[in-house]
Design a protein around this motif. Sequence first.
Motif, PDB file in Angstrom:
ATOM      1  N   TRP A   3      -8.896  -4.587   4.816  1.00 42.71           N
ATOM      2  CA  TRP A   3      -8.062  -3.474   5.344  1.00 42.71           C
ATOM      3  C   TRP A   3      -8.938  -2.604   6.110  1.00 42.71           C
ATOM      4  N   ASN A   4      -8.961  -2.461   7.546  1.00 43.91           N
ATOM      5  CA  ASN A   4      -9.371  -1.745   8.450  1.00 43.91           C
ATOM      6  C   ASN A   4      -8.332  -0.391   8.331  1.00 43.91           C
ATOM      7  N   VAL A   5      -9.039   0.731   7.981  1.00 45.63           N
ATOM      8  CA  VAL A   5      -8.317   2.120   7.928  1.00 45.63           C
ATOM      9  C   VAL A   5      -8.793   2.895   8.842  1.00 45.63           C
ATOM     10  N   ALA A   6      -7.926   3.978   9.152  1.00 47.20           N
ATOM     11  CA  ALA A   6      -8.333   5.291   9.987  1.00 47.20           C
ATOM     12  C   ALA A   6      -7.385   6.296   9.619  1.00 47.20           C
ATOM     13  N   GLY A   7      -7.889   7.583   9.692  1.00 47.21           N
ATOM     14  CA  GLY A   7      -6.940   8.465   9.392  1.00 47.21           C
ATOM     15  C   GLY A   7      -7.662   9.841   9.358  1.00 47.21           C
ATOM     16  N   ARG A   8      -7.323  10.931   8.748  1.00 49.29           N
ATOM     17  CA  ARG A   8      -7.975  12.186   8.980  1.00 49.29           C
ATOM     18  C   ARG A   8      -9.340  12.113   8.220  1.00 49.29           C
ATOM     19  N   GLY A   9     -10.315  12.251   9.051  1.00 53.16           N
ATOM     20  CA  GLY A   9     -11.632  12.339   8.815  1.00 53.16           C
ATOM     21  C   GLY A   9     -12.536  10.763   8.525  1.00 53.16           C
ATOM     22  N   MET A  10     -11.557   9.863   8.964  1.00 54.22           N
ATOM     23  CA  MET A  10     -12.113   8.438   9.030  1.00 54.22           C
ATOM     24  C   MET A  10     -11.848   7.978  10.587  1.00 54.22           C
ATOM     25  N   VAL A  11     -13.076   7.817  11.180  1.00 52.25           N
ATOM     26  CA  VAL A  11     -12.938   7.391  12.639  1.00 52.25           C
ATOM     27  C   VAL A  11     -13.594   6.216  12.768  1.00 52.25           C
ATOM     28  N   ASN A  12     -12.970   5.164  13.557  1.00 53.39           N
ATOM     29  CA  ASN A  12     -13.331   3.884  13.750  1.00 53.39           C
ATOM     30  C   ASN A  12     -13.917   3.854  15.183  1.00 53.39           C
ATOM     31  N   ASN A  13     -15.023   3.166  15.443  1.00 55.19           N
ATOM     32  CA  ASN A  13     -15.716   2.909  16.664  1.00 55.19           C
ATOM     33  C   ASN A  13     -16.531   1.594  16.581  1.00 55.19           C
ATOM     34  N   ARG A  14     -17.316   1.511  17.445  1.00 53.52           N
ATOM     35  CA  ARG A  14     -18.238   0.168  17.615  1.00 53.52           C
ATOM     36  C   ARG A  14     -19.524   0.502  16.758  1.00 53.52           C
ATOM     37  N   LYS A  15     -19.761   1.758  16.143  1.00 54.44           N
ATOM     38  CA  LYS A  15     -20.993   2.017  15.336  1.00 54.44           C
ATOM     39  C   LYS A  15     -20.597   1.913  13.876  1.00 54.44           C
ATOM     40  N   GLN A  16     -19.263   2.418  13.759  1.00 51.82           N
ATOM     41  CA  GLN A  16     -19.042   2.508  12.195  1.00 51.82           C
ATOM     42  C   GLN A  16     -17.400   2.245  12.047  1.00 51.82           C
ATOM     43  N   PHE A  17     -16.998   1.821  10.824  1.00 46.30           N
ATOM     44  CA  PHE A  17     -15.654   1.630  10.752  1.00 46.30           C
ATOM     45  C   PHE A  17     -15.181   1.881   9.138  1.00 46.30           C
ATOM     46  N   TRP A  18     -14.208   1.949   8.819  1.00 50.92           N
ATOM     47  CA  TRP A  18     -13.812   2.152   7.396  1.00 50.92           C
ATOM     48  C   TRP A  18     -12.834   0.999   6.904  1.00 50.92           C
ATOM     49  N   MET A  19     -13.170   0.767   5.686  1.00 50.27           N
ATOM     50  CA  MET A  19     -12.369  -0.426   5.035  1.00 50.27           C
ATOM     51  C   MET A  19     -11.821   0.024   3.572  1.00 50.27           C
ATOM     52  N   VAL A  20     -10.413  -0.826   3.240  1.00 47.43           N
ATOM     53  CA  VAL A  20     -10.267  -0.476   1.689  1.00 47.43           C
ATOM     54  C   VAL A  20     -10.383  -2.080   1.568  1.00 47.43           C
ATOM     55  N   GLN A  21     -10.912  -2.264   0.249  1.00 47.50           N
ATOM     56  CA  GLN A  21     -11.042  -3.570  -0.097  1.00 47.50           C
ATOM     57  C   GLN A  21     -10.152  -4.080  -1.002  1.00 47.50           C
ATOM     58  N   ARG A  22      -9.254  -4.119  -0.832  1.00 52.44           N
ATOM     59  CA  ARG A  22      -7.941  -4.852  -1.717  1.00 52.44           C
ATOM     60  C   ARG A  22      -7.390  -5.967  -1.183  1.00 52.44           C
ATOM     61  N   THR A  23      -6.765  -6.854  -1.667  1.00 53.63           N
ATOM     62  CA  THR A  23      -6.362  -8.291  -0.949  1.00 53.63           C
ATOM     63  C   THR A  23      -4.663  -8.143  -0.661  1.00 53.63           C
ATOM     64  N   GLY A  24      -4.094  -7.202  -1.729  1.00 55.55           N
ATOM     65  CA  GLY A  24      -2.680  -6.863  -1.600  1.00 55.55           C
ATOM     66  C   GLY A  24      -2.246  -5.781  -0.670  1.00 55.55           C
ATOM     67  N   SER A  25      -1.045  -5.870  -0.375  1.00 57.87           N
ATOM     68  CA  SER A  25      -0.473  -4.436   0.303  1.00 57.87           C
ATOM     69  C   SER A  25       0.285  -3.533  -0.603  1.00 57.87           C
ATOM     70  N   GLY A  26       0.143  -3.486  -2.021  1.00 57.71           N
ATOM     71  CA  GLY A  26       1.077  -3.025  -2.659  1.00 57.71           C
ATOM     72  C   GLY A  26       0.530  -1.536  -2.866  1.00 57.71           C
ATOM     73  N   TRP A  27      -0.774  -1.274  -2.623  1.00 60.80           N
ATOM     74  CA  TRP A  27      -1.212   0.281  -2.622  1.00 60.80           C
ATOM     75  C   TRP A  27      -0.676   1.250  -1.622  1.00 60.80           C
ATOM     76  N   MET A  28       0.108   0.528  -0.473  1.00 56.41           N
ATOM     77  CA  MET A  28       0.586   1.601   0.590  1.00 56.41           C
ATOM     78  C   MET A  28       1.937   1.379   0.720  1.00 56.41           C
ATOM     79  N   ARG A  29       2.816   2.042   1.515  1.00 57.11           N
ATOM     80  CA  ARG A  29       4.021   2.222   1.883  1.00 57.11           C
ATOM     81  C   ARG A  29       4.299   2.798   3.225  1.00 57.11           C
ATOM     82  N   GLN A  30       5.578   2.530   3.917  1.00 54.83           N
ATOM     83  CA  GLN A  30       5.712   2.873   5.108  1.00 54.83           C
ATOM     84  C   GLN A  30       6.194   4.463   4.963  1.00 54.83           C
TER      85      GLN A  30
END
Length: 115
Positions: free
Chosen positions: A88-115
């Motif tokens: 999962w590619n994640v962005a949010g407060r304090g987590m900026v994704n660009n070509r030099k860096q990116f944030w990931m969550v290493q979980r295979t399912g989607s049960g850890w998030m909700r809309q």
Amino acid sequence: MKMNRIVIVGLAAVTLGVSVPVIGHAKALPGLTSHYWWHPRHMHVRKPVTALKFSGLVPDSLQKPIAKKRLKVGTAIVVQSGGLEWDWNVAGRGMVNNRKQFWMVQRTGSGWMRQ
């Protein structure tokens, strides 16, 4: 006879009234490989997870996290599928994704998030 019909109609109404909300809540988010995740989606964290920061300048086979951030329950994030090599590619407060860096969550399912 009339009493049996009233009882049957009443039980049918109660059964339909109880089962409809259960069916409505049983729908889950699509899986990681679904086309739904090809575009960024605004979500909230449902279970605490750790986001890892990686450098985009290092080949994938040599990747090691350069930072960690614990995401608490209720944190607003933007989530997108990380493709074949990342979960999962994640962005949010304090987590900026660009070509030099990116944030990931290493979980295979989607049960850890909700809309």
